[in-house]
Structure formats: structure tokens, C-alpha cells
Design a protein around this motif. Structure first.
Motif, PDB file in Angstrom:
ATOM      1  N   CYS A 128      -5.941  -1.818   0.234  1.00 32.84           N
ATOM      2  CA  CYS A 128      -5.292  -2.135   1.497  1.00 32.84           C
ATOM      3  C   CYS A 128      -6.346  -2.240   2.603  1.00 32.84           C
ATOM      4  O   CYS A 128      -7.196  -1.374   2.742  1.00 32.84           O
ATOM      5  CB  CYS A 128      -4.309  -1.016   1.842  1.00 32.84           C
TER       6      CYS A 128
ATOM      7  N   ARG B 292       0.287   4.069   0.885  1.00 33.68           N
ATOM      8  CA  ARG B 292      -0.043   4.940   2.013  1.00 33.68           C
ATOM      9  C   ARG B 292       0.589   4.446   3.321  1.00 33.68           C
ATOM     10  O   ARG B 292       1.111   5.222   4.099  1.00 33.68           O
ATOM     11  CB  ARG B 292      -1.574   4.932   2.146  1.00 33.68           C
ATOM     12  N   CYS B 293       0.521   3.121   3.562  1.00 32.93           N
ATOM     13  CA  CYS B 293       0.950   2.624   4.875  1.00 32.93           C
ATOM     14  C   CYS B 293       1.987   1.511   4.782  1.00 32.93           C
ATOM     15  O   CYS B 293       2.404   0.967   5.804  1.00 32.93           O
ATOM     16  CB  CYS B 293      -0.241   2.160   5.695  1.00 32.93           C
TER      17      CYS B 293
ATOM     18  N   CYS C  61       0.864  -1.181   0.000  1.00 37.90           N
ATOM     19  CA  CYS C  61       0.000   0.000   0.000  1.00 37.90           C
ATOM     20  C   CYS C  61       0.902   1.233   0.000  1.00 37.90           C
ATOM     21  O   CYS C  61       1.771   1.353   0.864  1.00 37.90           O
ATOM     22  CB  CYS C  61      -0.889  -0.027   1.239  1.00 37.90           C
TER      23      CYS C  61
ATOM     24  N   CYS D 205      -4.923   0.211   6.502  1.00 38.37           N
ATOM     25  CA  CYS D 205      -5.037   1.628   6.877  1.00 38.37           C
ATOM     26  C   CYS D 205      -6.414   2.205   6.563  1.00 38.37           C
ATOM     27  O   CYS D 205      -6.677   3.377   6.829  1.00 38.37           O
ATOM     28  CB  CYS D 205      -3.961   2.455   6.196  1.00 38.37           C
TER      29      CYS D 205
HETATM   30 ZN   LIG Z   1      -2.573   0.863   3.692  1.00 42.91          ZN
END
Ligand SMILES: [Zn+2]
Ligand SMILES: [Zn+2]
Length: 254
Positions: free
Chosen positions: A76, A61-62, A59, A79
Motif C-alpha cells: 500500500c 491496515r488503511c 490494504c 499509509c
Molecule cells: Zn494502507
């Protein structure tokens, strides 16, 4: 007259420790002598292949692994629903196996031998990705004073310094400060962890961050609550873009 059993003078140990620091000749994981080509990383090639370094889809983002079915990446599920305030997270590897052992050792790594080796490995693997982010300043997640005293090492700051050198960007390791003592996060639900940290950190008054692209460095990313709080105060101080870089992402749960 010193007899034959007299200990060597204190400076001799200090000197050889110093030389080991400059030219570590043994693998940080298995302590075997390193071949010439392996000295740069202080890690032998056998141990390097054992590390759980991320070479799977994550992911953006995380940095959690993204599940996929029939070759199609799914969203994902780590998150989702969290209010992460950083733009992206990058992890060198997964917090398990040998990498987990090494990351745990950085916590008490006063001389920084393991910490620097992992920072260099991160640089070797993530160089292009980091350079593309055009980072203006590197900082570290702050550590409670008592914890620093207890452990004797501040791994996030050491990592930040090393990566800033590589990026040729300024390191502001003390930019983020803890402004209140937070009750332990252990045992709290995810939303409670995020709430628990609100108001914990502040950006030092002498820092001017107008539109800066900031890299926050930490050792481990679990829920991301701490890094998210760091990103929140950095944004409030003017940062335009915040990336989190960690040595290891916890594999599941948390
Ligand atoms: Zn994530
Ligand atoms: Zn080794």
C-alpha cells in the motif's frame, strides 16, 4: 369548528413520519417505491448496484485499494510512513459517486433513515468479517458540539449504535471525548495532521477497557489521523485491539 382548509393536527404528521421510519417504503437514493424484498435495506437494487462498494483488494491496515501488477499485489502506498495506531480499517465503499452522496446526507440525517440503511448495508456485506473480530465494545469518533448542533445529526454515533445492536455488543458511543479544540485540518500536510490531533481526545474516566477489542465507527476515512488518535487513547486506556469501520474510504490523495 375546524373548516375544510384547517391543517391536520400536528400529531398526524408525526405519526406518519414515525411509520415511515419503521417501514420506509421508498428507496433512500431515488425515492422509488420499494418492492417487498428490498424493504429490508431501504435501497432499491438498481441503486445498490450503483454504489461503489469495495469488492477489490485493499490494504488491511488503511482500507485503500492496493495496486497490483500482473496479478501480484503491491504494498500500500497510502499509509506507508504513517503511524496508524489502529490494527485495521474496514470500509464499506469508496467515497465517490452515489455512495458519497448518501454519506454526505447522513451528516444532516436527523431521523437516521439514510444512516440506518447504510449501517444495515455494511452489516450485510461485512458481517462475517466483523463477527470474526470478536468485538467487545463499539464506540464512535466524537464530534464537536457546535458541529453536531450545526448539522443536527451525529452519524458516527447512530452508525455505532446500529452496528452494536447487530453485533450484540455494548455500544459506548460517548466513551471518546474531545478535550480540546483542534485547529482545522484543512491545508495541513499529512504529518502535520497527525501532530495537530495529538491530545485532542480522551477516554471517559468511567470506562474500564482491560484487554478489550474495540470497534471505532466513523463515516469517512481520509488520512486516518482522527481514528489513529482515537485508537491511541483507547490503547492507553487498556484496549488490546482496535478496528476502525467507516462507510467510505476516500479514493486517492488526502
Ligand atoms: Zn494502507
Ligand atoms: Zn433507488
Amino acid at each position: 369548528m375546524p373548516g375544510p382548509l384547517t391543517k391536520p393536527p400536528w400529531w398526524r404528521d408525526a405519526l406518519s413520519a414515525g411509520l415511515d421510519l419503521v417501514f420506509p417504503a421508498k428507496c433512500i437514493a431515488c425515492y422509488r417505491d420499494l418492492a417487498d424484498g428490498q424493504r429490508e435495506l431501504s435501497l432499491c437494487s438498481d441503486c445498490e448496484t450503483k454504489l461503489e462498494l469495495i469488492d477489490w483488494r485493499v490494504c488491511p491496515r488503511c482500507a485503500a485499494p492496493v495496486p497490483s501488477t500482473n496479478g501480484v499485489d503491491l504494498a500500500c502506498n497510502r499509509c506507508r510512513g504513517d503511524k496508524l495506531r489502529f490494527d485495521r480499517a474496514i470500509a464499506l465503499g469508496s467515497y465517490e459517486g452515489l455512495l458519497r452522496q448518501l454519506v454526505m446526507r447522513t451528516k444532516a440525517d436527523r431521523q437516521g433513515v439514510v444512516t440506518r440503511a447504510l449501517a444495515d448495508l455494511a452489516w450485510q456485506r461485512l458481517r462475517e468479517q466483523l463477527l470474526a473480530l470478536r468485538i467487545d465494545v463499539v464506540t464512535a469518533v466524537p464530534m464537536h458540539r457546535w458541529r453536531r448542533w450545526q448539522r443536527g445529526a451525529n452519524a458516527p454515533q447512530m452508525l455505532a449504535r446500529r452496528l452494536a445492536e447487530r453485533l450484540e455488543a455494548p455500544c459506548a458511543g460517548e466513551m471518546l471525548r474531545l478535550v480540546r479544540n483542534v485547529p482545522p485540518q484543512v491545508g495541513l500536510s499529512r504529518p502535520a495532521r497527525f501532530r495537530n490531533l495529538a491530545g485532542e481526545m480522551a477516554v471517559g474516566a468511567s470506562y474500564y477497557l482491560a484487554a478489550a477489542r474495540v470497534l471505532i465507527v466513523d463515516d469517512i476515512l481520509t488520512t486516518g489521523a482522527t481514528c489513529s488518535e482515537a485508537a491511541r487513547v483507547l490503547r492507553r486506556a487498556g484496549a488490546a485491539d482496535v478496528t476502525v469501520l467507516v462507510l467510505a474510504r476516500t479514493p486517492a490523495g488526502g
